[in-house]
Design a protein around this motif. Structure first.
Motif, mmCIF file in Angstrom:
data_model
loop_
_atom_site.group_PDB
_atom_site.id
_atom_site.type_symbol
_atom_site.label_atom_id
_atom_site.label_comp_id
_atom_site.label_asym_id
_atom_site.label_seq_id
_atom_site.Cartn_x
_atom_site.Cartn_y
_atom_site.Cartn_z
ATOM 1 N N ASN A 104 25.390 13.681 18.030
ATOM 2 C CA ASN A 104 25.386 14.732 17.003
ATOM 3 C C ASN A 104 25.122 14.178 15.609
ATOM 4 O OD1 ASN A 104 25.799 16.938 18.683
ATOM 5 N ND2 ASN A 104 27.967 16.417 18.874
ATOM 6 N N ARG A 105 25.563 12.946 15.396
ATOM 7 C CA ARG A 105 25.312 12.343 14.092
ATOM 8 C C ARG A 105 23.806 12.168 13.879
ATOM 9 N NH1 ARG A 105 28.032 6.991 11.520
ATOM 10 N NH2 ARG A 105 27.762 7.676 9.389
ATOM 11 N N TRP A 106 23.131 11.738 14.938
ATOM 12 C CA TRP A 106 21.669 11.585 14.856
ATOM 13 C C TRP A 106 21.024 12.950 14.592
ATOM 14 C CZ3 TRP A 106 18.118 13.992 18.089
ATOM 15 C CH2 TRP A 106 16.780 13.695 17.783
ATOM 16 N N LYS A 107 21.477 13.981 15.335
ATOM 17 C CA LYS A 107 20.881 15.317 15.164
ATOM 18 C C LYS A 107 20.950 15.740 13.718
ATOM 19 C CE LYS A 107 21.674 17.620 19.534
ATOM 20 N NZ LYS A 107 22.703 18.332 20.256
ATOM 21 N N ARG A 108 22.126 15.510 13.133
ATOM 22 C CA ARG A 108 22.342 15.932 11.756
ATOM 23 C C ARG A 108 21.437 15.137 10.806
ATOM 24 N NH1 ARG A 108 25.650 13.804 8.172
ATOM 25 N NH2 ARG A 108 26.065 15.092 6.354
#
Ligand code: HEM
Length: 509
Positions: free
Chosen positions: A123-127
């Motif tokens: 999710n950190r990458w997505k953000r």
């Protein structure tokens, strides 16, 4: 005596067993591959500057076949040059393979504050991806075009002095000056061109050509990687990449102070000058939330909305853009120029296209989009020299099966791109030839110089634009001429695959 016996029983035996267990992983699974030695696996084979990573894998593929296993310190990696396997991992099963093969020296992708897009995952990458992508939209690229053209014209001034002198120079060095100038201006707050006078250049170059000892040690003893990272963060002057963090931090801090001062005086913020401005302004269309544990996710659930990049994240993004944008683009320009110089008929077609499409003194965004044949030549150079193949990998985040093979969580899948890009079944019998025409009807699979799937290189369009812009300026005035002895390139490098030099001269048209 009792102390030594206890030490052996409770510490040494478990540690040895752990390393032997990992080292024998593929033997136990009945998967072929080079074994190396316990603790190290084959990690030592990737430390040779004169034998780049991609070429080591290509040799092993010749011996062990399309798919085989290696261990690298504590990492278990499956190597493949099967395009169906690659598509399955990078695209169809992305949810099971959303991480990269990482080394503890690169930091914890889930916790480290300055983790950037390249290292982050989940999710950190997505953000971070959603917040960084606008920097590469058509709109943003149009805004940075004139900055890139300024650097291209600056370089043209230096090239002019070479033209028709009969002197061969190393074009890789010229292109490195150009790409650092561009990325310095668009990602680091640099205001004037510093070409051939840039104190950053040796530091940035040494990140790519310097020793990978820290990675080697961390590969075998991950805890040492954590320690070394903490050490260099505390004393950045010990390692060039950490010095860069420091320089970028100062640039971002200065920009924030300047924007605050402008706001106090009632001065409206104008158009973003560079990526620092873009990142300070960026807003995502996606709403991000933070749960009580500090984790991030994009969903319409309760929690604190977080649609901006933090101060540390801006520094991280600028850092990765600097590194990713400098070396790769200079290499791609070098390989393309080298191949054009060896294939005068291809070079002539590029020149005709540039003459036809780029009729004004400045090369506009719209004109660049029309340089199709030149883009094919660049793609063909990247096929023959997949310079960033070392990062064509994914980490398995959840047990799964790929084409009938069970892959356990934690296993890495690494593509042997040098074999894949030379696969006759995909590219045909003339696979070794430099033939831009093949891009008229490109194959659907088997080409990944910029990676594949959702994590495809975010800077790809910037790279193509930057390269086309400079090549358009060069080719409409000059012809690239190779060294008389036509020596093949000597490929070196421990990170990207680099020609040791690209000696060319310029002839006025
Ligand atoms: C010819 C030039 C370039 C090449 C060959 C190249 C190659 C690559 C490759 C192979 C990856 C990994 C993709 C994957 O895992 O599927 C990547 C990722 C990335 N590249 Fe590039 N790159 C180039 C230029 C650039 C430029 C100009 C920038 C930015 C200024 C950039 C920024 C990045 C970033 C931030 C990532 C991480 C993307 C993510 O994980 O979401 N690259 N690049």
């Amino acid at each position: 005596m009792i102390f030594f016996l206890s030490l052996i029983t409770f510490l040494i035996i478990p540690i040895l067993s752990y390393y032997l267990w990992i080292w024998s992983y593929w033997i136990r699974k009945g998967v072929r591959g080079p074994r190396g030695i316990p603790f190290v696996g084959v990690l030592d084979k990737f430390q040779n500057f004169h034998k780049p990573y991609g070429l080591v894998l290509r040799d092993w593929t010749n011996t062990y076949g399309e798919t085989y296993g290696i261990t690298e310190g504590v990492e278990k990696t499956l190597i493949t040059s099967n395009s169906e396997f690659v598509n399955e991992v990078f695209i169809r099963q992305y949810d099971n393979f959303y991480g990269r093969k990482l080394n503890s020296f690169q930091g914890d992708p889930n916790k480290n504050k300055r983790i950037h897009l390249f290292v982050s995952q989940g999710n950190r990458w997505k953000r971070l991806r959603a917040l960084s992508s606008p920097a590469f939209s058509n709109n943003s690229l149009k805004k940075v075009r004139s900055t890139i053209e300024d650097s291209a014209l600056e370089l043209m001034g230096y090239l002019e002095k070479l033209a028709d002198t009969g002197v061969h120079v190393d074009f890789l060095e010229y292109y490195q000056e150009f790409t650092l100038d561009v990325i310095g201006k668009i990602a680091m707050g640099q205001t004037e061109s510093q070409m051939f006078n840039n104190s950053l250049l040796p530091k940035v170059k040494s990140i790519f050509s310097g020793s990978r000892r820290a990675f080697f040690i961390a590969g075998i003893f991950p805890i040492c990687g954590v320690f070394l990272r903490a050490l260099f963060t505390r004393f950045p002057s010990l390692l060039p990449s950490f010095v860069l963090f420091d320089i970028i931090e100062k640039a971002v801090t200065a920009r924030i102070a300047q924007r605050d001062a402008d706001a106090t005086k009632g001065i409206e913020p104008g158009e973003p000058r560079d990526y620092i401005d873009l990142f300070l302004d960026v807003q995502s269309d996606v709403e991000f939330f933070r749960d009580e544990m500090g984790g991030e996710f994009a969903a319409s659930q309760v929690g604190k909305v977080d649609k901006h990049l933090t101060f540390d994240e801006i520094i991280g993004q600028c850092f990765v853009f600097l590194l990713a944008g400098f070396d790769t683009t200079a290499l791609s320009l070098s390989y393309t120029s080298y191949l054009l110089s060896l294939h005068p008929e291809v070079q002539r077609k590029c020149q005709e296209e540039v003459d036809r499409e780029c009729t004004s003194p400045e090369v506009t965004f719209e004109q660049l989009a029309k340089l199709k044949y030149t883009e094919w030549a660049m793609k063909e150079a990247l096929r023959l020299y997949p310079l960033a193949s070392i990062v064509h990998n994914r980490k398995c985040m959840r047990d799964t099966t790929v084409l009938g093979m069970h892959i356990e969580k934690g296993t890495n899948v690494q593509v042997d791109t040098w074999t894949l890009h030379y696969d006759e079944r995909i590219w045909g019998k003339d696979v070794k030839e430099f033939k831009p025409e093949r891009w008229e009807k490109p194959p659907t699979d088997g080409f990944l110089p910029f990676g594949l799937g959702p994590r495809l290189c975010v800077g790809m369009r910037l790279a193509y634009m930057e390269e086309k812009l400079l090549l358009a300026h060069i080719l409409r005035k000059y012809t690239l001429v190779p060294n008389e002895d036509h020596k093949p390139l000597k490929l070196v490098g421990t990170a990207t695959t680099t020609p040791s030099e690209v000696m060319l001269k310029l002839k006025s048209r």
